[in-house]
Enzyme design. Structure first.
Site, PDB file in Angstrom:
ATOM      1  N   LYS A   1     -12.356  34.695  59.582  1.00 26.09           N
ATOM      2  CA  LYS A   1     -11.114  35.049  58.878  1.00 26.09           C
ATOM      3  C   LYS A   1     -10.598  33.818  58.124  1.00 26.09           C
ATOM      4  CE  LYS A   1      -8.485  34.059  63.064  1.00 26.09           C
ATOM      5  NZ  LYS A   1      -7.805  34.641  64.234  1.00 26.09           N
TER       6      LYS A   1
ATOM      7  N   TYR B   1       8.164   7.758  48.403  1.00 25.54           N
ATOM      8  CA  TYR B   1       9.402   8.550  48.329  1.00 25.54           C
ATOM      9  C   TYR B   1      10.242   8.356  49.592  1.00 25.54           C
ATOM     10  CZ  TYR B   1       7.649  11.250  44.346  1.00 25.54           C
ATOM     11  OH  TYR B   1       7.188  11.639  43.122  1.00 25.54           O
TER      12      TYR B   1
HETATM   13  C1  LIG Z   1      -8.616  34.175  65.319  1.00 33.10           C
HETATM   14  C2  LIG Z   1      -9.026  35.054  66.409  1.00 33.10           C
HETATM   15  C3  LIG Z   1     -10.057  34.684  67.283  1.00 33.10           C
HETATM   16  C4  LIG Z   1     -10.701  33.319  67.257  1.00 33.10           C
HETATM   17  O1  LIG Z   1      -9.873  32.394  67.921  1.00 33.10           O
HETATM   18  P1  LIG Z   1     -10.296  30.863  68.067  1.00 33.10           P
HETATM   19  O2  LIG Z   1      -9.206  30.254  68.854  1.00 33.10           O
HETATM   20  O3  LIG Z   1     -10.363  30.316  66.680  1.00 33.10           O
HETATM   21  O4  LIG Z   1     -11.615  30.850  68.739  1.00 33.10           O
HETATM   22  C5  LIG Z   1     -10.472  35.607  68.220  1.00 33.10           C
HETATM   23  N1  LIG Z   1      -9.884  36.826  68.304  1.00 33.10           N
HETATM   24  C6  LIG Z   1      -8.883  37.213  67.499  1.00 33.10           C
HETATM   25  C7  LIG Z   1      -8.277  38.559  67.652  1.00 33.10           C
HETATM   26  C8  LIG Z   1      -8.420  36.331  66.530  1.00 33.10           C
HETATM   27  O5  LIG Z   1      -7.417  36.721  65.730  1.00 33.10           O
END
Ligand SMILES: *Cc1c(COP(=O)(O)O)cnc(C)c1O
Length: 362
Positions: free
Chosen positions: A35, A253
């Site tokens: 994702k 800044y």
């Molecule tokens: C993002 C996600 C994962 C992966 O989690 P990590 O901590 O990156 O291993 C697994 N399951 C779901 C539902 C997620 O949204």
């Protein structure tokens, strides 16, 4: 010469990290979680690196799922948030996507889909995260409805852990599952990276590692390297200016950093418009010409400053590792009050990406 910033994505590291996950759970099939553009690494790239070994891919963007299928990948592709509206059933069928069902609304969307569609459903139960998932008391009816729906093929049981990376762990959520009736025959898919690394009892039939594939530890105070992972993303740039400060002079800044003694300051071509966190304070670790040092002053849009008083050989053009190889993103994130996940995902579009690690694969 072009602006010297670049991100190197090491596809061999991705493959290595996947193999580490697989070794930890040899009898469990793995969804590589890709994702958010594969946590900033590029979904097409990550998929290409892992397609020959990943049992599945998981993500939540329909267009990315479709592109992944169209690239020729034949394994499971799971949509972690499921359908956002009933129109998407069409794409799910056409591209054989697996869908999470986490809400009664999504059960409704599947009513009336043509029989024999064999939709691969992942039924998600809320065991304490209180984000997505049916309530435990809704589970039995939902399962019965899915079983009675002639459009549904296989059903996998899903839950997500809230504290797999913390001392409290997963038992309190597994206890909720244990009280559900009818889960035994269903394949289970529970573990994220933290659970996969720490709780073998969660491995089950399928797991969903994300962050560890990118070489980053999900646990605070630890780096991926310490658990045998390799960073997949290295963000590098160079010094584009160096200056001497007299005691009492300030940097950047807000003039939030004041040199106490004579100091040498390097200006790095990297700022928050590249994805470097603006809230990283003075003292955030950085590697200059191979020497660990730290940032000074406020991060600006296109530049940040580093202390090179102790790195006399570092002149204009000296290489700087913002995070990745030699400067773990976990340490940078910790200094900036965030997590490696956020930094990787935030890599900006304008940063050129170099890909390495697939030379011997084709
Ligand atoms: C993002 C996600 C994962 C992966 O989690 P990590 O901590 O990156 O291993 C697994 N399951 C779901 C539902 C997620 O949204």
């Amino acid at each position: 010469m072009t602006r010297p910033i670049q991100a190197t994505i090491d596809l061999a590291a991705l493959r290595h990290n996947y193999d580490v996950a697989k070794k930890l759970a040899p009898r469990t099939r793995l969804f590589a979680v890709v994702k958010a553009n594969a946590y900033g690494h590029g979904i097409e790239r990550a998929a290409r690196a892992l397609a020959d070994r990943a049992d599945g891919f998981a993500l939540l963007e329909m267009d990315a799922a479709v592109r992944l299928r169209e690239s020729g990948y034949g394994g499971r592709i799971a949509l972690l948030e499921g359908l956002f509206d009933a129109q998407e059933v069409k794409e799910v069928l056409e591209h054989r996507l697996s869908i999470v069902v986490h809400h009664a609304e999504q059960l409704h969307m599947l009513r009336g889909v043509k029989a024999g569609s064999a939709i691969d459903v992942m039924l998600k139960v809320n065991t304490g995260m209180n984000r997505l998932g049916l309530q435990p008391h809704e589970f039995e009816n939902a399962l019965a409805e899915l079983r009675a729906n002639p459009a549904v093929g296989s059903i996998t049981l899903l839950t997500h852990f809230a504290q797999a990376d913390e001392p409290r762990g997963v038992t309190w959520q597994l206890d909720v599952l244990r009280r559900l009736r009818g889960i035994e025959p269903l394949p289970h898919c529970f573990a994220n990276s933290a659970a996969l690394l720490r709780y073998p009892e969660t491995h089950g039939d399928w797991a969903r590692p994300g962050i560890m594939l990118y070489g980053v530890s999900p646990f605070g105070g630890e780096t991926g390297r310490e658990i045998g992972l390799k960073p997949a993303m290295t963000l590098e740039s160079r010094l584009i200016a160096v200056r001497e400060l007299a005691p009492g002079e300030t940097v950047g800044y807000g003039a939030v950093y004041t040199a106490r003694n004579r100091a040498r300051i390097g200006v790095v071509a990297c700022g928050y418009a590249d994805g470097y966190p603006r809230h990283a304070p003075t003292g955030t670790p950085v590697l200059v010409a191979g020497t660990p040092t730290q940032t000074v002053g406020r991060v600006s849009m296109d530049m940040l400053c580093v202390d090179v008083t102790g790195v006399p050989e570092a002149g204009v053009g000296a290489p700087v590792v913002l995070w990745g190889k030699g400067n773990p993103v976990e340490r940078v994130a910790e200094a900036a009050g965030t997590v490696g996940y956020e930094l990787l995902c935030a890599l900006a579009q304008r940063v050129p990406v170099i890909e390495v690690g697939m030379e011997n694969q084709q």
